[in-house]
Motif scaffolding. Structure first.
Motif, PDB file in Angstrom:
ATOM      1  N   ASP A   1      46.287  36.687  43.979  1.00  0.00           N
ATOM      2  CA  ASP A   1      46.319  37.705  42.924  1.00  0.00           C
ATOM      3  C   ASP A   1      47.425  37.429  41.921  1.00  0.00           C
TER       4      ASP A   1
ATOM      5  N   THR B   1      46.693  36.638  38.093  1.00  0.00           N
ATOM      6  CA  THR B   1      47.261  37.571  37.102  1.00  0.00           C
ATOM      7  C   THR B   1      48.017  36.806  36.037  1.00  0.00           C
TER       8      THR B   1
ATOM      9  N   LYS C   1      47.144  36.795  32.046  1.00  0.00           N
ATOM     10  CA  LYS C   1      48.144  37.142  31.016  1.00  0.00           C
ATOM     11  C   LYS C   1      48.272  36.025  29.991  1.00  0.00           C
TER      12      LYS C   1
ATOM     13  N   ASP D   1      43.685  41.564  30.456  1.00  0.00           N
ATOM     14  CA  ASP D   1      44.181  42.511  31.448  1.00  0.00           C
ATOM     15  C   ASP D   1      43.683  42.070  32.819  1.00  0.00           C
ATOM     16  N   ALA D   2      44.607  41.730  33.702  1.00  0.00           N
ATOM     17  CA  ALA D   2      44.214  41.170  34.988  1.00  0.00           C
ATOM     18  C   ALA D   2      43.537  42.182  35.905  1.00  0.00           C
ATOM     19  N   GLY D   3      43.944  43.437  35.858  1.00  0.00           N
ATOM     20  CA  GLY D   3      43.438  44.436  36.787  1.00  0.00           C
ATOM     21  C   GLY D   3      41.923  44.517  36.851  1.00  0.00           C
TER      22      GLY D   3
ATOM     23  N   LEU E   1      40.385  41.300  38.401  1.00  0.00           N
ATOM     24  CA  LEU E   1      40.536  41.200  39.858  1.00  0.00           C
ATOM     25  C   LEU E   1      39.580  42.146  40.575  1.00  0.00           C
TER      26      LEU E   1
END
Length: 249
Positions: free
Chosen positions: A175, A179, A183, A188-190, A193
């Protein structure tokens, strides 16, 4: 006395005679032993005969495999060339299509990147498709899930950026590293994932694995170029020549 002469004469007579004219089972044990000795002596004195036979067999096997590949590509053409879940780059309107089954952790896939990019740039008329085909463990699967999720959420340009970052990434895949890649791409990584575990992402990978199974693909990189398959890394010059040959077909 030339010990190769009886075997040579026997070979010539066998070629000239009907298929049923020679029956080794009709020989006595002594005759079989003598025949075997003569054949062995001939082959020992003419080892190139063995190499010629091996080369002939390999040529026939290669020709048979090539025809099998052509048939498999024809049967699976829609899934190979027209799958909407696969990224398309190069020249989308190119006169020939190159498809790559790739794994981000594959050393030869990484080596092939520069050659493929050079080919697409110098030719300018090749449609290029990437098939996510993770086969080298959990890190490979996570990488493919990330790339597919990026494409689903952010489109083709973002996918290409993710693909390039993943294929050159040298550390572990987790993760934190994903991430960091997100970036770097201003993403936006959220949500990415979260999307990685979606059923639709799983289905893309499953379909690619099923397609690879039907095409008898067991390793990466594997390319489909026109109606032929290239199993393994091919350097730029070789790929360029194969493209030229494909255009003539």
């Amino acid at each position: 006395m030339n010990r190769t002469l009886p075997a040579a004469l026997l070979s010539a007579s066998l070629l000239a005679a009907p298929a049923f004219a020679f029956d080794i089972n009709a020989m006595s044990p002594a005759e079989k032993e003598a025949f075997g000795a003569e054949v062995r002596a001939y082959l020992m004195e003419n080892p190139q005969v063995i190499m010629d036979a091996v080369n002939s067999l390999e040529d026939r096997q290669a020709a048979a495999q090539a025809q099998t590949d052509v048939d498999m590509v024809k049967v699976n053409a829609k899934d190979i060339f027209d799958d909407p879940t696969s990224w398309v780059g190069g020249n989308p309107d190119g006169d020939i299509t190159l498809v790559e089954f790739t794994d981000y952790r594959c050393g030869y896939c990484r080596k092939a990147v520069a050659d493929v990019e050079k080919l697409l740039k110098t030719d300018g008329n090749i449609r290029f498709i990437i098939k996510e085909f993770p086969i080298l463990g959990e890190a490979s699967v996570a990488s493919s899930r990330f790339a597919i999720a990026v494409r689903m959420l952010h489109g083709d340009a973002a996918y290409k950026g993710a693909h390039d970052a993943l294929i050159s990434h040298k550390g572990g895949i987790n993760d934190a590293s994903l991430t960091k890649i997100a970036k770097a791409l201003d993403l936006d990584a959220g949500p990415i994932l979260d999307k990685m575990e979606a059923d639709e992402v799983t289905q893309v990978i499953a379909r690619n694995h099923a397609l690879a199974g039907r095409l008898q693909i067991g390793g990466t990189p594997t390319f489909v170029l026109g109606d032929r398959m290239l199993r393994g890394y091919v350097p730029f010059d070789g790929m360029q020549q194969l493209v030229a040959e494909a255009r003539k077909d």
